[in-house]
Design a protein around this motif. Structure first.
Motif, mmCIF file in Angstrom:
data_model
loop_
_atom_site.group_PDB
_atom_site.id
_atom_site.type_symbol
_atom_site.label_atom_id
_atom_site.label_comp_id
_atom_site.label_asym_id
_atom_site.label_seq_id
_atom_site.Cartn_x
_atom_site.Cartn_y
_atom_site.Cartn_z
ATOM 1 N N UNK A 267 -16.244 87.742 9.572
ATOM 2 C CA UNK A 267 -16.378 86.404 10.138
ATOM 3 C C UNK A 267 -15.151 86.026 10.966
ATOM 4 N N UNK A 268 -13.982 86.502 10.556
ATOM 5 C CA UNK A 268 -12.779 86.225 11.325
ATOM 6 C C UNK A 268 -12.841 86.831 12.714
ATOM 7 N N UNK A 269 -13.328 88.063 12.816
ATOM 8 C CA UNK A 269 -13.456 88.684 14.134
ATOM 9 C C UNK A 269 -14.641 88.110 14.906
ATOM 10 N N UNK A 270 -15.711 87.797 14.208
ATOM 11 C CA UNK A 270 -16.906 87.248 14.856
ATOM 12 C C UNK A 270 -16.577 85.956 15.600
ATOM 13 N N UNK A 271 -15.793 85.082 14.964
ATOM 14 C CA UNK A 271 -15.518 83.761 15.533
ATOM 15 C C UNK A 271 -14.057 83.574 15.907
ATOM 16 N N UNK A 272 -13.311 84.685 15.990
ATOM 17 C CA UNK A 272 -11.967 84.676 16.570
ATOM 18 C C UNK A 272 -10.982 83.770 15.827
ATOM 19 N N UNK A 273 -10.938 83.909 14.518
ATOM 20 C CA UNK A 273 -10.056 83.060 13.730
ATOM 21 C C UNK A 273 -8.581 83.330 14.018
ATOM 22 N N UNK A 274 -8.264 84.486 14.590
ATOM 23 C CA UNK A 274 -6.867 84.766 14.929
ATOM 24 C C UNK A 274 -6.337 83.794 15.978
ATOM 25 N N UNK A 275 -7.211 83.123 16.684
ATOM 26 C CA UNK A 275 -6.775 82.192 17.731
ATOM 27 C C UNK A 275 -6.226 80.885 17.177
ATOM 28 N N UNK A 276 -6.456 80.608 15.896
ATOM 29 C CA UNK A 276 -5.946 79.348 15.345
ATOM 30 C C UNK A 276 -4.430 79.267 15.413
ATOM 31 N N UNK A 277 -3.770 80.403 15.328
ATOM 32 C CA UNK A 277 -2.299 80.385 15.396
ATOM 33 C C UNK A 277 -1.802 80.018 16.791
ATOM 34 N N UNK A 278 -2.673 80.057 17.786
ATOM 35 C CA UNK A 278 -2.255 79.785 19.166
ATOM 36 C C UNK A 278 -2.479 78.339 19.583
ATOM 37 N N UNK A 279 -3.046 77.505 18.715
ATOM 38 C CA UNK A 279 -3.329 76.119 19.086
ATOM 39 C C UNK A 279 -2.028 75.391 19.414
ATOM 40 N N UNK A 280 -2.055 74.657 20.503
ATOM 41 C CA UNK A 280 -0.915 73.829 20.894
ATOM 42 C C UNK A 280 -1.463 72.566 21.545
ATOM 43 N N UNK A 281 -0.905 71.424 21.184
ATOM 44 C CA UNK A 281 -1.364 70.146 21.719
ATOM 45 C C UNK A 281 -0.167 69.387 22.290
ATOM 46 N N UNK A 282 -0.153 69.202 23.598
ATOM 47 C CA UNK A 282 0.951 68.498 24.249
ATOM 48 C C UNK A 282 0.680 67.002 24.289
ATOM 49 N N UNK A 283 1.632 66.231 23.771
ATOM 50 C CA UNK A 283 1.537 64.776 23.833
ATOM 51 C C UNK A 283 0.502 64.164 22.923
ATOM 52 N N UNK A 284 0.075 64.868 21.892
ATOM 53 C CA UNK A 284 -0.931 64.348 20.956
ATOM 54 C C UNK A 284 -0.223 64.013 19.648
ATOM 55 N N UNK A 285 -0.078 62.735 19.360
ATOM 56 C CA UNK A 285 0.719 62.298 18.207
ATOM 57 C C UNK A 285 0.133 62.733 16.874
ATOM 58 N N UNK A 286 -1.181 62.848 16.786
ATOM 59 C CA UNK A 286 -1.811 63.200 15.512
ATOM 60 C C UNK A 286 -1.755 64.689 15.214
ATOM 61 N N UNK A 287 -1.227 65.473 16.162
ATOM 62 C CA UNK A 287 -1.163 66.923 15.963
ATOM 63 C C UNK A 287 0.200 67.345 15.439
ATOM 64 N N UNK A 288 0.171 68.278 14.501
ATOM 65 C CA UNK A 288 1.376 68.930 13.999
ATOM 66 C C UNK A 288 1.089 70.426 13.915
#
Length: 543
Positions: A267-288
């Motif tokens: 399921x990790x490869x099927x839906x690309x769960x490795x991409x979660x480590x790449x999330x970045x949100x510029x200027x979004x206060x609710x994101x950490x």
């Protein structure tokens, strides 16, 4: 005379095509369903089935299969870490990294295997006590037959035993402080771990004839345990000659922790769960940034439950429950429940996995929803809809203008293309999730109070269906055939370690029928798969 291509103003069509991965003539009203250059393609029952399976008789172990198989062969407490330095497959060229196309052997690979075999043989024969963990006796022939059966995943022939006995004697005569038995065993182990019979899983039967019981045992174990069969399974191997016997052993294996780990990987490869480590949100206060790890584990836990509890595609698409970490609770509008993850009911607006925070946040741009990538990912990964090859140099989406909704922006951006790729396939699915912003939070308005329209019509393989929002779209997918066919295709590709193409449609349809049944569990699909001739017989192909 070839049809002239129309060049449309402001580069809108080019932008849209690049964003969506649509290829073909600009202005083509039908878009393009052609496969990537150099690939064999085909569409069956609306499911994209590109590829060119080779049906290899020898399929090299993956790096992780190698490590876990060494653990079995040598009775180690854990898989050795030596494979961490092995050459890794190039992800993204096939659905899964265990595909036969990615399992070639080059000069570096042989050097890696040789060095690892020498190091392991030295380690397990460092003392007679250490060697006793591999084989408790001190007779050379018994050692060769026992360890050889684990390494070759079948009993050795008399000729093979004889050759290894000669090799043992050569090693035993070498100088050194180890015992005679340890020196002989070291050379034998070193050689066995470099043998093609260890490094490759074989399918050597005649074309379209059943694999033998040992080949079935190896195929089952390497799929469901990610390791060579242990002594107990090798003892059962001669009985694995009927679909019922194979399914009975597989059913037991599906209840083991290793099967859960394998399906977590699937399921990790099927839906690309490795991409979660790449999330970045510029200027979004609710994101950490700490949320990234929560998103990844939340996604894994959801699919762990699907497998462990006998659930299936219907539940993936329609369950309103999900796993909430401490940082995710407020984004769902829920009260925090502690430091760990807790399964919670997420409410009627969160229908299926694709309405949960991990998926929505990954497929978004900062604080804004990203209807194009949401639409593309579900079309490709969940519905197996043919969209054409992705293109490089993707330009940015224009900024949202005052008084403009995201839907209006994307519609304007893609309308000039006129092809079905966007208008009939990508946009409708992406717009269904417009109620969720870039952080996956539910909303009824956007951009200063503008109302959101998440309705649409999607052309499924079985016909067009209209929907009011993402929840209704997911229910259509669960009730229809396309999502079940797509999941079946992906599951078969992972299990068979090859591309699944239109000639495999009978297998895919059989698995999809199980998926759409009363319980429709993933486990039932897997048991149906091991009974199928596609799993039990050798299709043919080069060495």
């Amino acid at each position: 005379m070839p049809r002239r291509r129309r060049v449309l103003g402001a580069g809108l069509c080019v932008t849209a095509l690049l964003l969506a991965g649509c290829t073909g003539a600009l202005g083509d009203p039908e878009g393009s369903d052609s496969p990537a250059p150099g690939a064999s393609g085909g569409v069956a029952r609306g499911i994209d089935m590109p590829g060119a399976p080779q049906y290899h008789r020898f399929v090299r172990l993956t790096n992780s299969q190698w490590a876990s198989s060494v653990q079995v062969v040598l009775n180690l407490a854990a898989p050795p870490s030596l494979s961490d330095g092995f050459e890794k497959p190039v992800a993204g060229t096939t659905d899964f990294t265990n595909n036969e196309h990615l399992l070639s052997v080059n000069q570096r690979s042989w050097h890696d295997y040789q060095s690892a075999a020498e190091a392991l043989a030295e380690e397990v024969t460092a003392s007679d006590e250490a060697l006793a963990d591999v084989y408790p006796g001190t007779d050379a022939e018994g050692f060769i037959e026992a360890v050889g059966r684990r390494a070759y995943r079948r009993p050795l022939t008399d000729a093979e035993v004889l050759r290894y006995m000669e090799l043992f004697d050569t090693g035993a005569a070498m100088s050194g402080t180890k015992s005679t038995f340890a020196k002989g065993a070291q050379l034998v182990i070193q050689t066995m771990l470099q043998s093609p019979h260890f490094l490759y899983r074989t399918e050597l039967g005649e074309d379209h004839k059943p694999l033998d019981g040992y080949e079935i045992a190896a195929k089952l174990s390497l799929w469901l345990r990610n390791a060579a069969p242990d002594d107990e399974l090798l003892d059962k191997a001669p009985t694995l000659t009927t679909p019922e016997a194979i399914a009975a052993v597989a059913a037991s294996m599906l209840e083991e922790p290793t099967a859960e780990k394998r399906m977590r990987y699937f399921h990790g490869e099927l839906l690309h769960f490795d991409r979660y480590t790449t999330i970045s949100k510029l200027g979004v206060q609710s994101y950490d940034e700490s949320l990234n790890a929560e998103y990844e584990e939340s996604a894994y836990l959801f699919f762990d439950k699907i497998f462990k509890e006998g659930l299936g595609v219907n539940d993936i698409l329609t369950s309103t429950k999900g796993f909430v970490g401490p940082g995710m609770a407020s984004l769902y509008g829920l009260s925090p429940s502690g430091r760990g993850f807790e399964e919670r009911d997420l409410g009627p607006n969160r229908v299926g996995f694709f309405s949960q925070l991990p998926y929505l946040t990954l497929n978004a741009l900062n604080e804004e929803s990203d209807s194009i990538h949401r639409g593309v990912s579900i079309n490709l990964d969940v519905l197996c809809t043919p969209l054409g090859a992705p293109a490089p140099n993707i330009p940015p989406v224009p900024p949202l203008q005052p008084g403009q909704t995201n839907r209006q922006r994307i519609t304007k951006l893609t309308a000039a293309c006129g092809g079905r790729c966007h208008n009939d396939l990508i946009n409708p699915v992406g717009f269904a999730f417009e109620h969720f912003d870039g952080m996956g939070q539910y909303r009824d308005e956007e951009n200063g109070g503008l109302p959101i329209d998440s309705s649409g019509v999607y052309s499924f393989s079985e016909g067009a269906r209209s929907f009011a929002d993402a929840g209704e779209l997911m229910r259509h997918m669960a009730e229809g055939e396309q999502a079940h066919l797509c999941y079946a295709k992906k599951l078969a590709s992972f299990a068979l370690q090859r591309d699944v193409v239109p000639s495999d449609l009978p297998l895919v349809e059989t698995l999809a029928e199980v998926s759409r049944g009363a319980s429709g569990s993933v486990k039932e699909m897997m048991l149906e798969l091991v009974k199928n001739e596609a799993f039990r017989t050798r299709v043919g192909g080069p060495l």
